[in-house]
Scaffold this motif. Structure first.
Motif, short mmCIF file in Angstrom:
data_model
loop_
_atom_site.label_atom_id
_atom_site.label_comp_id
_atom_site.label_asym_id
_atom_site.label_seq_id
_atom_site.Cartn_x
_atom_site.Cartn_y
_atom_site.Cartn_z
N HIS A 66 -34.44 0.43 39.63
CA HIS A 66 -35.49 -0.26 38.89
C HIS A 66 -36.50 -0.89 39.84
O HIS A 66 -36.14 -1.40 40.90
CB HIS A 66 -34.89 -1.37 38.00
N ILE A 67 -37.77 -0.86 39.46
CA ILE A 67 -38.84 -1.58 40.14
C ILE A 67 -39.41 -2.56 39.14
O ILE A 67 -39.91 -2.17 38.08
CB ILE A 67 -39.93 -0.62 40.64
N LEU A 68 -39.29 -3.85 39.42
CA LEU A 68 -39.72 -4.90 38.49
C LEU A 68 -41.11 -5.38 38.87
O LEU A 68 -41.36 -5.77 40.00
CB LEU A 68 -38.73 -6.07 38.53
N MET A 84 -44.91 4.81 37.76
CA MET A 84 -43.92 5.70 37.16
C MET A 84 -44.16 7.15 37.58
O MET A 84 -43.22 7.90 37.85
CB MET A 84 -43.95 5.57 35.65
N ASP A 85 -45.43 7.56 37.62
CA ASP A 85 -45.76 8.93 38.02
C ASP A 85 -45.22 9.24 39.41
O ASP A 85 -44.81 10.37 39.70
CB ASP A 85 -47.28 9.15 38.00
N ILE A 86 -45.21 8.23 40.27
CA ILE A 86 -44.80 8.44 41.67
C ILE A 86 -43.31 8.23 41.86
O ILE A 86 -42.61 9.09 42.42
CB ILE A 86 -45.59 7.49 42.60
N PHE A 87 -42.78 7.12 41.36
CA PHE A 87 -41.41 6.74 41.70
C PHE A 87 -40.35 7.25 40.73
O PHE A 87 -39.17 7.19 41.04
CB PHE A 87 -41.32 5.21 41.85
N SER A 88 -40.77 7.74 39.57
CA SER A 88 -39.77 8.32 38.67
C SER A 88 -39.17 9.58 39.27
O SER A 88 -38.03 9.94 38.98
CB SER A 88 -40.41 8.65 37.31
N GLN A 90 -38.19 9.77 42.17
CA GLN A 90 -37.12 9.29 43.05
C GLN A 90 -35.98 8.65 42.26
O GLN A 90 -35.10 8.03 42.84
CB GLN A 90 -37.69 8.29 44.06
N GLY A 91 -36.05 8.77 40.92
CA GLY A 91 -34.98 8.22 40.08
C GLY A 91 -35.15 6.76 39.73
O GLY A 91 -34.21 6.14 39.22
N ALA A 92 -36.32 6.17 39.99
CA ALA A 92 -36.54 4.74 39.70
C ALA A 92 -37.30 4.58 38.39
O ALA A 92 -38.16 5.39 38.04
CB ALA A 92 -37.31 4.09 40.84
N THR A 93 -36.98 3.51 37.67
CA THR A 93 -37.67 3.15 36.44
C THR A 93 -38.49 1.89 36.70
O THR A 93 -37.98 0.92 37.28
CB THR A 93 -36.66 2.88 35.30
N VAL A 94 -39.75 1.90 36.28
CA VAL A 94 -40.62 0.73 36.45
C VAL A 94 -40.55 -0.11 35.18
O VAL A 94 -40.77 0.39 34.08
CB VAL A 94 -42.07 1.17 36.73
N VAL A 95 -40.21 -1.38 35.34
CA VAL A 95 -40.07 -2.27 34.18
C VAL A 95 -40.92 -3.51 34.38
O VAL A 95 -41.21 -3.92 35.51
CB VAL A 95 -38.58 -2.68 33.95
N THR A 96 -41.32 -4.12 33.26
CA THR A 96 -42.09 -5.37 33.29
C THR A 96 -41.34 -6.41 32.49
O THR A 96 -40.52 -6.10 31.63
CB THR A 96 -43.49 -5.17 32.68
#
Length: 286
Positions: A66-68, A84-88, A90-96
């Protein structure tokens, strides 16, 4: 616009003064500035490029889930979409966060400052590791039948708990502690030591009652005693191990070889940090 723009709107309206403010040459009509999608995106992209570069540096060599996003700009759906376009990939989810977070930086700074005012703290647990040691305590006689003569000629017992930091020990802000350990080898064993070796040392916390135990494992060495909890593992690749091995002389003039390694524990701001240190020829590695 910062909280509404997601990159799909063809035009975007930005409040710009009052109803009497007009400048059609710049797209300002009755205090509102009309910008195209590309104009807004270009403004955002200048900042997002730096954010992406910073994230890539921080995440290099790491795997995160996760990237917060926090702070005022962290509420931007366009920023979230770009990340999200970049880090998804790499298996990461961007959350707010759900609540407005404009005060995130100020609150974080206040928390950091308050924590820095703590000049000393007491260790909550006794920290230590499992090692083999030469017989030197009366308690070691409990397992004398399983003792062995090591390559250095000393009578040795396995599975002892070696204390690194004692419970309730007061740790100042600049606290540091170094514990030295050694691996010993006979001349025959030296023939089979590879050029590169991976070394690992587990750090345990004693959460039981009373003083730390003499033994960390049962006599068979296949079960940790109740009250010990694995805290972390220190691991290091030693590509030039043989350069650090020294020839030594033991009891009765017996020759053996020794490789030294040190565990460094120090207080870095608000948390304890541990590292392995060893020598390679004339240099020291961490």
């Amino acid at each position: 616009t910062k909280r509404l723009f997601d990159g799909t709107q063809t035009s975007n309206v930005v409040d710009f003064g009052g109803n009497k403010d007009n400048d059609r040459s710049y797209g300002i009509i009755k205090g509102k500035l009309i910008l195209s999608k590309d104009e807004v995106a270009q403004t955002f992209d200048n900042v997002i490029g730096g954010i992406v570069e910073s994230c890539q540096k921080l995440l290099r060599g790491r795997r995160v889930e996760h990237i917060l996003l926090v702070g005022g700009f962290g509420e931007s759906p366009y920023l979230k979409k770009r990340l999200m376009d970049i880090f998804s990939k790499q298996g990461a989810t961007v959350v707010t966060v759900e609540q407005p977070s404009r005060k995130a930086a100020a609150e974080g700074g206040a928390i950091w400052y308050i924590k820095r005012q703590v000049k000393a703290r007491a260790a909550r647990f006794t920290l230590g590791t499992i090692s083999s040691v030469a017989v030197h305590r009366a308690e070691h006689l409990e397992r004398i039948e399983s003792a062995f003569v090591d390559s250095d000629g000393l009578l040795t017992v396995r599975n002892t708990f070696t204390t690194l930091v004692k419970k309730d020990e007061v740790l100042d802000d600049d606290y540091s502690h170094t514990a030295s350990f050694a691996a010993v080898f006979s001349a025959v064993e030296m023939l089979f030591i590879p050029e590169s070796v991976n070394r690992k040392m587990d750090i345990y916390a004693w959460e039981g009652e009373g003083d730390a135990p003499v033994w960390a494992e049962n006599e068979e060495g296949d079960e940790i005693i109740p009250g010990l909890r694995l805290l972390c593992s220190l691991e290091a690749d030693m590509p030039r191990l043989k350069e650090s091995i020294k020839e030594m002389t033991g009891p009765g003039g017996k020759k053996y070889f020794q490789s030294d390694i040190r565990v460094l524990i120090f207080l870095g701001g608000t948390e304890l940090t541990a590292r392995l240190q060893w020598s390679e020829g004339v240099s020291t590695s961490l």
